[in-house]
Design a protein around this motif. Structure first.
Motif, PDB file in Angstrom:
ATOM      1  N   TRP A   1      29.171  52.181  44.636  1.00 27.20           N
ATOM      2  CA  TRP A   1      29.696  51.390  45.756  1.00 27.20           C
ATOM      3  C   TRP A   1      29.348  49.909  45.595  1.00 27.20           C
ATOM      4  O   TRP A   1      30.210  49.040  45.739  1.00 27.20           O
ATOM      5  CB  TRP A   1      29.119  51.882  47.088  1.00 27.20           C
ATOM      6  CG  TRP A   1      29.656  53.189  47.552  1.00 27.20           C
ATOM      7  CD1 TRP A   1      30.694  53.885  46.992  1.00 27.20           C
ATOM      8  CD2 TRP A   1      29.193  53.978  48.656  1.00 27.20           C
ATOM      9  NE1 TRP A   1      30.898  55.048  47.690  1.00 27.20           N
ATOM     10  CE2 TRP A   1      29.995  55.134  48.709  1.00 27.20           C
ATOM     11  CE3 TRP A   1      28.187  53.827  49.595  1.00 27.20           C
ATOM     12  CZ2 TRP A   1      29.816  56.128  49.675  1.00 27.20           C
ATOM     13  CZ3 TRP A   1      28.012  54.811  50.556  1.00 27.20           C
ATOM     14  CH2 TRP A   1      28.816  55.946  50.591  1.00 27.20           C
ATOM     15  N   SER A   2      28.072  49.628  45.292  1.00 24.30           N
ATOM     16  CA  SER A   2      27.661  48.227  45.145  1.00 24.30           C
ATOM     17  C   SER A   2      28.509  47.555  44.088  1.00 24.30           C
ATOM     18  O   SER A   2      28.973  46.423  44.266  1.00 24.30           O
ATOM     19  CB  SER A   2      26.198  48.126  44.722  1.00 24.30           C
ATOM     20  OG  SER A   2      25.383  48.706  45.687  1.00 24.30           O
ATOM     21  N   SER A   3      28.699  48.271  42.982  1.00 21.23           N
ATOM     22  CA  SER A   3      29.454  47.678  41.893  1.00 21.23           C
ATOM     23  C   SER A   3      30.880  47.361  42.341  1.00 21.23           C
ATOM     24  O   SER A   3      31.386  46.261  42.109  1.00 21.23           O
ATOM     25  CB  SER A   3      29.449  48.644  40.707  1.00 21.23           C
ATOM     26  OG  SER A   3      30.421  48.271  39.805  1.00 21.23           O
ATOM     27  N   GLY A   4      31.520  48.308  43.008  1.00 25.12           N
ATOM     28  CA  GLY A   4      32.906  48.101  43.452  1.00 25.12           C
ATOM     29  C   GLY A   4      33.020  46.963  44.456  1.00 25.12           C
ATOM     30  O   GLY A   4      33.948  46.149  44.397  1.00 25.12           O
ATOM     31  N   LEU A   5      32.049  46.883  45.356  1.00 25.86           N
ATOM     32  CA  LEU A   5      32.113  45.849  46.389  1.00 25.86           C
ATOM     33  C   LEU A   5      31.903  44.461  45.796  1.00 25.86           C
ATOM     34  O   LEU A   5      32.667  43.526  46.056  1.00 25.86           O
ATOM     35  CB  LEU A   5      31.053  46.126  47.470  1.00 25.86           C
ATOM     36  CG  LEU A   5      31.261  47.424  48.255  1.00 25.86           C
ATOM     37  CD1 LEU A   5      30.085  47.715  49.176  1.00 25.86           C
ATOM     38  CD2 LEU A   5      32.548  47.360  49.070  1.00 25.86           C
ATOM     39  N   VAL A   6      30.860  44.348  44.961  1.00 26.62           N
ATOM     40  CA  VAL A   6      30.575  43.037  44.376  1.00 26.62           C
ATOM     41  C   VAL A   6      31.731  42.601  43.469  1.00 26.62           C
ATOM     42  O   VAL A   6      32.064  41.417  43.384  1.00 26.62           O
ATOM     43  CB  VAL A   6      29.229  43.072  43.618  1.00 26.62           C
ATOM     44  CG1 VAL A   6      28.976  41.777  42.879  1.00 26.62           C
ATOM     45  CG2 VAL A   6      28.096  43.341  44.594  1.00 26.62           C
TER      46      VAL A   6
ATOM     47  N   PHE B   1      18.384  40.482  45.408  1.00 30.71           N
ATOM     48  CA  PHE B   1      17.597  39.340  44.945  1.00 30.71           C
ATOM     49  C   PHE B   1      16.423  39.030  45.902  1.00 30.71           C
ATOM     50  O   PHE B   1      15.262  39.000  45.479  1.00 30.71           O
ATOM     51  CB  PHE B   1      18.499  38.121  44.738  1.00 30.71           C
ATOM     52  CG  PHE B   1      17.762  36.918  44.250  1.00 30.71           C
ATOM     53  CD1 PHE B   1      17.435  36.797  42.907  1.00 30.71           C
ATOM     54  CD2 PHE B   1      17.342  35.927  45.134  1.00 30.71           C
ATOM     55  CE1 PHE B   1      16.714  35.697  42.445  1.00 30.71           C
ATOM     56  CE2 PHE B   1      16.626  34.833  44.689  1.00 30.71           C
ATOM     57  CZ  PHE B   1      16.312  34.712  43.347  1.00 30.71           C
ATOM     58  N   PRO B   2      16.682  38.831  47.196  1.00 27.74           N
ATOM     59  CA  PRO B   2      15.552  38.556  48.097  1.00 27.74           C
ATOM     60  C   PRO B   2      14.526  39.684  48.128  1.00 27.74           C
ATOM     61  O   PRO B   2      13.329  39.431  48.149  1.00 27.74           O
ATOM     62  CB  PRO B   2      16.203  38.422  49.474  1.00 27.74           C
ATOM     63  CG  PRO B   2      17.628  38.206  49.237  1.00 27.74           C
ATOM     64  CD  PRO B   2      17.968  38.763  47.897  1.00 27.74           C
TER      65      PRO B   2
ATOM     66  N   THR C   1      16.975  49.174  43.896  1.00 27.44           N
ATOM     67  CA  THR C   1      17.587  49.933  42.791  1.00 27.44           C
ATOM     68  C   THR C   1      19.100  49.757  42.749  1.00 27.44           C
ATOM     69  O   THR C   1      19.610  48.956  41.986  1.00 27.44           O
ATOM     70  CB  THR C   1      17.234  51.423  42.916  1.00 27.44           C
ATOM     71  OG1 THR C   1      17.658  51.883  44.206  1.00 27.44           O
ATOM     72  CG2 THR C   1      15.760  51.665  42.760  1.00 27.44           C
ATOM     73  N   ASN C   2      19.825  50.478  43.636  1.00 29.39           N
ATOM     74  CA  ASN C   2      21.272  50.536  43.383  1.00 29.39           C
ATOM     75  C   ASN C   2      22.012  49.237  43.653  1.00 29.39           C
ATOM     76  O   ASN C   2      23.029  48.973  43.027  1.00 29.39           O
ATOM     77  CB  ASN C   2      21.933  51.757  44.030  1.00 29.39           C
ATOM     78  CG  ASN C   2      22.010  51.708  45.523  1.00 29.39           C
ATOM     79  OD1 ASN C   2      22.285  50.673  46.105  1.00 29.39           O
ATOM     80  ND2 ASN C   2      21.793  52.836  46.166  1.00 29.39           N
ATOM     81  N   HIS C   3      21.491  48.407  44.572  1.00 34.78           N
ATOM     82  CA  HIS C   3      22.172  47.128  44.758  1.00 34.78           C
ATOM     83  C   HIS C   3      21.987  46.241  43.518  1.00 34.78           C
ATOM     84  O   HIS C   3      22.886  45.510  43.127  1.00 34.78           O
ATOM     85  CB  HIS C   3      21.639  46.401  46.004  1.00 34.78           C
ATOM     86  CG  HIS C   3      22.003  47.108  47.286  1.00 34.78           C
ATOM     87  ND1 HIS C   3      23.033  48.007  47.363  1.00 34.78           N
ATOM     88  CD2 HIS C   3      21.492  47.037  48.539  1.00 34.78           C
ATOM     89  CE1 HIS C   3      23.118  48.476  48.602  1.00 34.78           C
ATOM     90  NE2 HIS C   3      22.196  47.905  49.333  1.00 34.78           N
ATOM     91  N   LEU C   4      20.809  46.355  42.912  1.00 31.96           N
ATOM     92  CA  LEU C   4      20.571  45.590  41.681  1.00 31.96           C
ATOM     93  C   LEU C   4      21.500  46.075  40.565  1.00 31.96           C
ATOM     94  O   LEU C   4      22.247  45.304  39.968  1.00 31.96           O
ATOM     95  CB  LEU C   4      19.105  45.755  41.248  1.00 31.96           C
ATOM     96  CG  LEU C   4      18.786  45.325  39.819  1.00 31.96           C
ATOM     97  CD1 LEU C   4      18.831  43.806  39.680  1.00 31.96           C
ATOM     98  CD2 LEU C   4      17.410  45.817  39.379  1.00 31.96           C
TER      99      LEU C   4
ATOM    100  N   ASP D   1      26.248  45.597  37.190  1.00 30.26           N
ATOM    101  CA  ASP D   1      27.411  46.288  36.631  1.00 30.26           C
ATOM    102  C   ASP D   1      28.684  45.491  36.924  1.00 30.26           C
ATOM    103  O   ASP D   1      29.528  45.293  36.045  1.00 30.26           O
ATOM    104  CB  ASP D   1      27.491  47.679  37.262  1.00 30.26           C
ATOM    105  CG  ASP D   1      28.511  48.568  36.592  1.00 30.26           C
ATOM    106  OD1 ASP D   1      28.418  48.737  35.370  1.00 30.26           O
ATOM    107  OD2 ASP D   1      29.418  49.074  37.297  1.00 30.26           O
ATOM    108  N   ALA D   2      28.787  45.006  38.175  1.00 28.16           N
ATOM    109  CA  ALA D   2      29.983  44.248  38.556  1.00 28.16           C
ATOM    110  C   ALA D   2      30.066  42.943  37.771  1.00 28.16           C
ATOM    111  O   ALA D   2      31.147  42.556  37.297  1.00 28.16           O
ATOM    112  CB  ALA D   2      29.953  43.955  40.054  1.00 28.16           C
TER     113      ALA D   2
END
Ligand code: UPG
Ligand code: MN
Length: 741
Positions: A496-501, A538-539, A607-610, A615-616
């Motif tokens: 999801w994070s990858s697709g959104l970013v 990042f934060p 983890t997954n947001h990083l 990935d994005a």
């Protein structure tokens, strides 16, 4: 019809508006003070400033990023609304528009066939005129087992549908119906009890037949050499096989909706664009078979829990005041397998119980993957678009004449009458060559270029002038299976994070592409939605490492307790967490849910947001290809037990586990070191905030400490992982001391 009673009403949540806007005002004033404090120190004469610049700048940058993403999120809270519908006021059945149900499945190993067929059956059993209902299943796995499942589901539906209709059954997903107490329908008459018993036996026969074929290797008398990634298109309208079933329908009540199996062509050399690609094929194939003006999109694990959803959706689509620009009616994703504790926040409470209400207050929520009734036309054009000529139509939609004919509103296709014609045309539409040089996936249908096709498509629909509504009635209309272990949760989160970013970093970045087309508040929401992974990871990494390293080295990054600005930092912290707590409590959550959501937010950010953001970025730079591993829907008993007990399941990939454990080790070290300073060196005035940050991180993530030190069961953190994490945290310490301090 002019003076008729309204089909739906909207309630504006006035109290929430007052609370949210006042909070936003006060919180932003506090943030302004914080920025003033940081900036004035930063621009001080370097000779007099007593701190190392880099850690200071990083912490300040983190505060700015978090404040910015918070500010974007204010738009969600600007004008929350909710809705009530009155389906009993709808016109008669013969005036209702037809609906095509589009269901996707991809992998019979990760998505058990019986479960998929339960979704199919629940959709066939919707409370809607059967001749106006057409159910299509896309099978990206190209699996004969799924096709076999469909034929068996049809046979079972022959008994199941009349049974549900006759006795007014409310739960029409057979698996859910037979697992629940027996008080659904029939008023307990003996005739009902006998019928129920009979149908239960037929359900068992149906399940056994699928299990038998699965044991045989999934191929029912089939010797074609096909794989999930390499197969021709197979399309079959599921029909009665005289030799194979026992009751031929004679009365109206036994009428069945159309059921169609579609497996599009896939070749390893061609990108297939995952779910968006599958949905586009279903749209084309259904255009030439039933061409219904409305479509219900469902994931294979999302069954219809209330048969009235179609009628509820029609309360909006048939309201002439809003229908001209209304693209879709979105129902929330709710789940049937969430434990009392919901330790992983698998139900995404905040999204479907807080944020989407606010989204709805401003022209409606984004497409949310599954459980929405969408107007076919909205995926083909903008709200205002002049008619195109034939050549232009072919350039957009491809060369099928039948498809072009279907673009005319109310066009009734007739290919279904000629079996050969139907097969030829639909196979052509489902072939990989069909989309070549057309606008499918770029301007037409569900959009490619992001693995979160839902958010991207929804955003572009809004930019083309379409609106939506969010309908969240008391009884969940659809129920899916949520992720119930840490590994599945974080893998799904990474995708999801990858697709959104990916959308955030594209030329369609909502903060730039949005404002000329949609309101500022809406652009803010879409901006939040496509940037939060980047702006959280990042934060959170900075906050988990930099104050700690500085604490160990005796460097202070925050105002002293005796400094008036200390109050500002305390206020911002308390204001942020108490606003979240207020939202959780007012939507039926508990203090525990608040803690779980905070904890999962930290874990996901680290983890997954990083990983998703990286990935994005790599995809944007052409260094990686898109991938979509469907979420696992098979339950493992032992792991399910841990989940039900509210215990974290750390049988998780090292990629996720090691950073989390390493940061906990680092925070333990800095907390102990900090306490030492406070107690023995009397540094508490200078160091209080930093000691507190470590303490807060440790208590919020106690399950990790427990997993390393206390637990002995299978879900604990293995010592090899702990060892690796120690090495990793030493690495952070080492790098930190070299570069930061
Ligand atoms: O190549 C593919 C991959 C997936 N799917 C189907 O897409 C659906 C969603 O996949 P799933 O593995 O369940 O992903 P989730 O992350 O659980 O899905 C959420 O996130 C997706 C976007 O990433 C949305 O499309 C979904 O609706 C939303 O529930 C399932 O029915 C799959 O069978 C396909 O048809 N083809
Ligand atoms: Mn899913």
């Amino acid at each position: 019809m002019e003076d008729a009673l309204p089909l739906h009403i909207r309630h504006v949540h006035k109290l929430s508006i007052v609370i949210n806007r006042s909070h936003a005002l006060i919180h932003s004033i506090a943030i302004a003070f914080l920025i003033y404090y940081r900036a004035s120190l930063l621009f001080q004469d370097p000779k007099t400033s007593a701190f190392p610049t880099l850690p200071w700048v990083l912490v300040f940058a983190s505060e700015l990023l978090l404040s910015f993403i918070w500010l974007l999120g204010v738009a969600y809270r600007w004008r929350p609304v909710s809705r009530t519908v009155f389906p009993e006021r709808l016109p008669d059945d013969d005036k209702l528009p037809p609906i095509d149900v589009l269901i996707c499945t991809a992998d019979p190993d990760r998505e058990p066939t019986v479960e998929v067929m339960n979704t199919v059956l629940s959709a066939m059993a919707l409370d809607y005129p059967p001749e106006k209902l057409h159910v299509y299943l896309s099978d990206d796995g190209g699996s004969p087992l799924t096709l076999h499942g469909m034929r068996q589901a049809w046979r079972f539906a022959r008994g199941w549908l009349p049974f549900c209709r006759r006795y007014g059954i409310a739960t029409r997903c057979p698996q859910a119906y037979f697992s629940a107490p027996e008080d659904d329908g029939g008023c307990g008459s003996s005739e009902f009890t006998t019928e129920r018993q009979k149908i239960k036996e037929r359900y068992k026969v149906f399940k056994d037949s699928i299990a038998k074929v699965r044991e045989r290797g999934g191929t029912a008398n089939d010797n074609r050499r096909i794989t999930a990634r390499d197969h021709p298109s197979v399309i079959e309208v599921i029909q009665d096989d005289q030799a194979n079933y026992d009751t031929v329908p004679t009365v109206d009540q036994d009428k069945m909706p159309l059921l169609v199996y579609v497996s599009r062509e896939k070749r390893p050399s061609h990108p297939h664009h995952f779910k968006a690609g599958a949905l586009n094929v279903l749209q084309r194939v259904s255009s030439v078979i039933s061409n219904s003006p409305y479509m219900l999109v469902l994931d294979c694990d999302m069954f219809c829990n209330d048969p009235t959803s179609a009628r509820q959706a029609m309360c909006f689509h048939l309201d002439s005041n809003i229908s001209p620009s209304l693209a879709f009616v979105q129902f929330p994703q709710r789940f049937h397998n969430i434990s009392k504790n919901d330790i992983y926040d698998s139900q995404l409470r905040s999204v479907f119980s807080t944020l989407w209400q606010g989204f709805d207050g401003l022209n409606g929520p984004v497409v949310s993957g599954t459980g929405f009734y969408i107007k076919r036309e909205s995926l083909r054009r903008s709200v205002i678009q002049e008619d195109l000529n034939l050549e232009e139509l072919k350039q957009s939609f491809g060369s099928s004449n039948e498809l072009i004919k279907s673009l005319r509103l109310n066009h009734k296709p007739n290919v279904i009458n000629s079996r050969d014609g139907l097969l030829k045309e639909t196979r052509f539409l489902a072939s990989i060559a069909y989309e070549h040089d057309t606008k499918w996936g770029k301007e037409v249908g569900f959009l490619y270029d992001s693995v979160t096709e839902d958010v991207f498509t929804g955003f572009m629909l809004r930019c083309k002038g379409w609106t939506s509504v969010y309908c969240d009635p008391l009884r969940p209309q659809f129920l899916g299976s949520g992720t119930t272990n840490l590994n599945d949760l974080l893998s799904q989160g990474t995708r999801w994070s990858s697709g959104l970013v990916e959308v955030g970093l594209s030329k369609f970045c909502p903060l730039i592409y949005g404002p000329p087309r949609i309101s500022l508040l809406e652009s803010m929401i879409y901006g939040e939605l496509t940037f939060f992974p980047l702006f959280y990871f990042f934060p959170l990494w900075c906050f988990a490492t930099i104050p700690q390293l500085c604490l160990l080295d005796g460097i202070t990054l925050y105002p002293k307790v005796s400094n008036p600005y200390f109050v500002i930092f305390v206020f911002i912290f308390l204001s942020a967490i108490s606003k979240h707590l207020q939202e959780v409590l007012t939507t039926g959550g508990s203090f525990q849910s608040w803690r779980n959501e905070q904890r999962i937010w930290m874990m996901k950010s680290i983890t997954n947001h990083l990983y998703g953001s990286l990935d994005a970025i790599m995809k944007r730079m052409g260094m990686r290809e898109a991938s979509f591993l469907p979420t696992n829907k098979v339950e493992d008993d032992e792991r399910a037990k841990l989940y039900q007990m509210g215990k974290f399941d750390f049988q998780t990939s090292n990629m996720f586990l090691v950073p989390m454990v390493a940061l906990i080790i680092l925070n333990m070290a800095s907390f102990i070191g900090g306490l030492f300073r406070v107690i023995f060196l009397g540094d508490w005035d200078r160091m209080f905030v930093q000691v507190f940050i470590s303490f807060y991180i440790l208590i919020m993530n106690f399950p990790i400490i427990e997993g390393v030190m206390i637990r002995k069961d299978k879900g604990r953190i293995r010592s090899s992982v702990t060892l690796l994490s120690v090495v990793f945290s030493c690495g952070i310490l080492f790098l930190g001391f070299i570069f930061l301090l």
